[in-house]
Scaffold this motif. Structure first.
Motif, PDB file in Angstrom:
ATOM      1  N   TYR A 154     -27.757  10.210  -4.195  1.00  0.00           N
ATOM      2  CA  TYR A 154     -26.682  10.508  -3.261  1.00  0.00           C
ATOM      3  C   TYR A 154     -27.116  10.234  -1.823  1.00  0.00           C
ATOM      4  N   GLY A 155     -26.169   9.812  -1.020  1.00  0.00           N
ATOM      5  CA  GLY A 155     -26.376   9.691   0.411  1.00  0.00           C
ATOM      6  C   GLY A 155     -25.864  10.959   1.065  1.00  0.00           C
ATOM      7  N   GLY A 156     -26.774  11.760   1.606  1.00  0.00           N
ATOM      8  CA  GLY A 156     -26.391  13.025   2.210  1.00  0.00           C
ATOM      9  C   GLY A 156     -26.777  14.207   1.344  1.00  0.00           C
ATOM     10  N   ARG A 157     -27.083  15.317   2.006  1.00  0.00           N
ATOM     11  CA  ARG A 157     -27.466  16.531   1.287  1.00  0.00           C
ATOM     12  C   ARG A 157     -26.325  16.995   0.394  1.00  0.00           C
ATOM     13  N   PRO A 158     -26.593  17.249  -0.890  1.00  0.00           N
ATOM     14  CA  PRO A 158     -25.533  17.698  -1.793  1.00  0.00           C
ATOM     15  C   PRO A 158     -24.971  19.049  -1.361  1.00  0.00           C
ATOM     16  N   GLY A 159     -23.639  19.181  -1.419  1.00  0.00           N
ATOM     17  CA  GLY A 159     -23.014  20.426  -1.010  1.00  0.00           C
ATOM     18  C   GLY A 159     -21.992  20.934  -2.003  1.00  0.00           C
ATOM     19  N   TRP A 160     -21.915  20.294  -3.166  1.00  0.00           N
ATOM     20  CA  TRP A 160     -20.912  20.727  -4.137  1.00  0.00           C
ATOM     21  C   TRP A 160     -21.440  21.892  -4.964  1.00  0.00           C
ATOM     22  N   ALA A 161     -20.526  22.586  -5.625  1.00  0.00           N
ATOM     23  CA  ALA A 161     -20.895  23.747  -6.440  1.00  0.00           C
ATOM     24  C   ALA A 161     -21.859  23.328  -7.546  1.00  0.00           C
ATOM     25  N   GLY A 162     -22.959  24.048  -7.676  1.00  0.00           N
ATOM     26  CA  GLY A 162     -23.944  23.767  -8.718  1.00  0.00           C
ATOM     27  C   GLY A 162     -25.018  22.793  -8.307  1.00  0.00           C
ATOM     28  N   ALA A 163     -24.940  22.229  -7.095  1.00  0.00           N
ATOM     29  CA  ALA A 163     -25.930  21.237  -6.677  1.00  0.00           C
ATOM     30  C   ALA A 163     -27.313  21.846  -6.492  1.00  0.00           C
ATOM     31  N   ASP A 164     -27.374  23.175  -6.343  1.00  0.00           N
ATOM     32  CA  ASP A 164     -28.666  23.822  -6.138  1.00  0.00           C
ATOM     33  C   ASP A 164     -29.339  24.228  -7.441  1.00  0.00           C
ATOM     34  N   ARG A 165     -28.691  23.963  -8.573  1.00  0.00           N
ATOM     35  CA  ARG A 165     -29.298  24.297  -9.855  1.00  0.00           C
ATOM     36  C   ARG A 165     -30.207  23.159 -10.318  1.00  0.00           C
ATOM     37  N   ALA A 166     -31.270  23.509 -11.044  1.00  0.00           N
ATOM     38  CA  ALA A 166     -32.192  22.488 -11.549  1.00  0.00           C
ATOM     39  C   ALA A 166     -31.574  21.792 -12.770  1.00  0.00           C
ATOM     40  N   PRO A 167     -31.833  20.493 -12.962  1.00  0.00           N
ATOM     41  CA  PRO A 167     -32.581  19.650 -12.042  1.00  0.00           C
ATOM     42  C   PRO A 167     -31.727  19.278 -10.832  1.00  0.00           C
ATOM     43  N   ARG A 168     -32.274  19.416  -9.659  1.00  0.00           N
ATOM     44  CA  ARG A 168     -31.489  19.177  -8.448  1.00  0.00           C
ATOM     45  C   ARG A 168     -31.246  17.677  -8.254  1.00  0.00           C
ATOM     46  N   PRO A 169     -30.164  17.323  -7.592  1.00  0.00           N
ATOM     47  CA  PRO A 169     -29.865  15.907  -7.377  1.00  0.00           C
ATOM     48  C   PRO A 169     -30.872  15.245  -6.441  1.00  0.00           C
ATOM     49  N   LEU A 170     -31.069  13.957  -6.640  1.00  0.00           N
ATOM     50  CA  LEU A 170     -31.866  13.155  -5.715  1.00  0.00           C
ATOM     51  C   LEU A 170     -30.957  12.638  -4.608  1.00  0.00           C
ATOM     52  N   TYR A 171     -31.433  12.693  -3.374  1.00  0.00           N
ATOM     53  CA  TYR A 171     -30.604  12.224  -2.260  1.00  0.00           C
ATOM     54  C   TYR A 171     -31.477  11.747  -1.115  1.00  0.00           C
ATOM     55  N   VAL A 172     -30.838  11.016  -0.197  1.00  0.00           N
ATOM     56  CA  VAL A 172     -31.466  10.583   1.048  1.00  0.00           C
ATOM     57  C   VAL A 172     -30.574  11.045   2.187  1.00  0.00           C
ATOM     58  N   ASP A 173     -31.167  11.668   3.189  1.00  0.00           N
ATOM     59  CA  ASP A 173     -30.394  12.147   4.329  1.00  0.00           C
ATOM     60  C   ASP A 173     -31.279  12.092   5.559  1.00  0.00           C
ATOM     61  N   THR A 174     -30.650  12.285   6.719  1.00  0.00           N
ATOM     62  CA  THR A 174     -31.418  12.439   7.945  1.00  0.00           C
ATOM     63  C   THR A 174     -31.462  13.917   8.293  1.00  0.00           C
ATOM     64  N   ASP A 175     -32.341  14.307   9.206  1.00  0.00           N
ATOM     65  CA  ASP A 175     -32.455  15.708   9.608  1.00  0.00           C
ATOM     66  C   ASP A 175     -31.338  16.019  10.600  1.00  0.00           C
ATOM     67  N   ASN A 176     -30.153  16.260  10.057  1.00  0.00           N
ATOM     68  CA  ASN A 176     -28.969  16.432  10.896  1.00  0.00           C
ATOM     69  C   ASN A 176     -29.063  17.632  11.834  1.00  0.00           C
ATOM     70  N   ARG A 177     -29.607  18.733  11.344  1.00  0.00           N
ATOM     71  CA  ARG A 177     -29.729  19.918  12.202  1.00  0.00           C
ATOM     72  C   ARG A 177     -30.616  19.636  13.400  1.00  0.00           C
ATOM     73  N   ASP A 178     -31.764  19.030  13.133  1.00  0.00           N
ATOM     74  CA  ASP A 178     -32.686  18.768  14.237  1.00  0.00           C
ATOM     75  C   ASP A 178     -32.098  17.753  15.210  1.00  0.00           C
ATOM     76  N   GLY A 179     -31.400  16.746  14.696  1.00  0.00           N
ATOM     77  CA  GLY A 179     -30.765  15.781  15.585  1.00  0.00           C
ATOM     78  C   GLY A 179     -29.768  16.449  16.511  1.00  0.00           C
ATOM     79  N   ALA A 180     -28.958  17.348  15.966  1.00  0.00           N
ATOM     80  CA  ALA A 180     -27.980  18.065  16.794  1.00  0.00           C
ATOM     81  C   ALA A 180     -28.676  18.971  17.805  1.00  0.00           C
ATOM     82  N   ARG A 181     -29.747  19.627  17.368  1.00  0.00           N
ATOM     83  CA  ARG A 181     -30.491  20.471  18.318  1.00  0.00           C
ATOM     84  C   ARG A 181     -31.032  19.641  19.479  1.00  0.00           C
ATOM     85  N   GLN A 182     -31.571  18.458  19.170  1.00  0.00           N
ATOM     86  CA  GLN A 182     -32.082  17.592  20.236  1.00  0.00           C
ATOM     87  C   GLN A 182     -30.976  17.229  21.229  1.00  0.00           C
ATOM     88  N   ALA A 183     -29.785  16.917  20.707  1.00  0.00           N
ATOM     89  CA  ALA A 183     -28.674  16.515  21.567  1.00  0.00           C
ATOM     90  C   ALA A 183     -28.264  17.645  22.508  1.00  0.00           C
TER      91      ALA A 183
END
Length: 375
Positions: A154-183
């Motif tokens: 997946y592109g982006g941190r998973p946010g759907w119901a059950g995404a936090d259950r094992a086995p967790r999904p594989l994804y690629v994302d950027t550090d969105n929180r830190d980017g916003a904090r920098q801004a």
């Protein structure tokens, strides 16, 4: 290689020329094991001399691989082709798949009815895996991939119901929180105190994470509703959101727009309202795509390497396909807290032919502020 002058060369013809059995040729052509290197070389030479091209349908039956990957964007076609974010991500994906001799099949979600069509396709054995991005909270696509037993990144941190259950999904994302904090910290450092935020749709994790980073930088538990507007990750949405913000908080002196497209729309509204940038209102965007440098004035923004993120998504899926069990059962992925990577791939030893599936983990890339004239 001989010029084609008759019927298409067959597997039997290759076997006769190489002096081996048809089964041996099949194993070599389809990447099987158990054939000595000198024999493999004779078969490859015969393939080259005859101009033999494997039958893709027969090869799929033998290898259980189609050589194709579905790339599914949960947005309408019109949105995809007008937002440079998607073009950059697709370029990274396409280049990585092409280097692996893997075909890309592009699919969009224009209407709710499209989900049935996509679900049937994914479960029909037409592709080896899927790459999905721009998903929303209630999106049925992850469940479809799961039911089909299809390896998916997946592109982006998973946010759907059950995404936090094992086995967790594989994804690629950027550090969105830190980017916003920098801004926002940058704006605070420039003396701005009434900082508004234009978010993307809050049923997407990237928008939520950037809003959280905005709040954290300001040190507030919740955003002031007068300083918050949803711009839908589009230029026109950013234009409308900026107008709402000026109406509700005319004394604002800065705005953090959570995408460059929304920031470009905000700049148009500020210009139309006679607000000078950055003298009266400073503006920061997010993405560092072409609209940021073309803006007037050039836009301070948070850079995420979108093309690299696409490349990493494709590479992670290709690694996942390499280690998928022959019987089609899912590859185990580490539970939260046991793996992961920041700015690099957690895919086993560099150059390993068969990476350890337990070392496959989500990838989080770095976000970095790029300062230009708009602040």
């Amino acid at each position: 290689m001989s010029e084609p002058s008759g019927p298409r060369p067959t597997l039997e013809a290759v076997a006769a020329l190489a002096g081996v059995s048809r089964a041996t040729v099949s194993r070599v052509v389809n990447g099987g094991r158990g054939v000595r290197e000198p024999v493999q070389e004779r078969v490859r030479q015969a393939v080259h001399e005859l101009g033999y091209v494997p039958n893709s349908a027969a090869r799929t039956l033998v290898t259980r691989r189609t050589g194709a990957v579905a790339v599914i964007i949960a947005e309408p076609e019109t949105r995809v082709f007008t937002d440079p974010f998607f073009g950059r991500q697709l370029r990274g994906i396409s280049r990585e798949l092409a280097a692996a001799d893997t075909q890309l099949l592009l699919m969009f979600v224009e209407h709710r009815a499209d989900y049935d069509r996509i679900g049937r396709y994914l479960s029909g054995g037409h592709v080896d895996g899927a790459l999905m991005f721009s998903l929303h909270r209630d999106d049925p696509l992850p469940a479809m991939a799961d039911r089909a037993g299809l390896p998916t990144v997946y592109g982006g941190r998973p946010g759907w119901a059950g995404a936090d259950r094992a086995p967790r999904p594989l994804y690629v994302d950027t550090d969105n929180r830190d980017g916003a904090r920098q801004a926002v910290r940058h704006l605070l450092g420039r003396g701005r105190r009434r900082i508004a935020v234009i978010t993307g749709p809050l049923d997407q994790t990237s928008a939520l994470d950037r809003l959280d980073g905005y709040r954290e930088a300001l040190g507030v538990p919740a955003a002031d509703p007068r300083l918050l507007a949803d711009g839908g990750f589009t230029a026109s949405g950013g234009e409308r959101a900026m107008a709402r913000l000026l109406d509700s908080a005319p004394d604002l002196d800065a705005v953090f727009a959570c995408s460059d497209l929304m920031a470009s729309g905000a700049l148009r509204t500020l210009r139309a309202r006679g607000r000078r940038v950055p003298d009266e209102v400073a503006v920061v965007g997010y993405d560092d795509l072409e609209p940021a440098a073309w803006a007037d004035p050039p836009l301070t923004t948070v850079r995420q390497d979108v093309e690299e993120m696409g490349r990493l998504m494709a590479r992670l899926l290709l690694r996942l396909l390499e280690v998928r069990r022959a019987d089609g059962t899912p590859v185990p992925v580490p539970a939260p807290g046991t793996g992961g990577a920041r700015g690099t791939e957690a895919t086993g030893t560099a150059g390993a032919r068969h990476p350890n599936p337990m070392q496959l983990a989500p990838v989080i890339t770095e976000a970095r502020l790029v300062v230009r004239e708009s602040t």
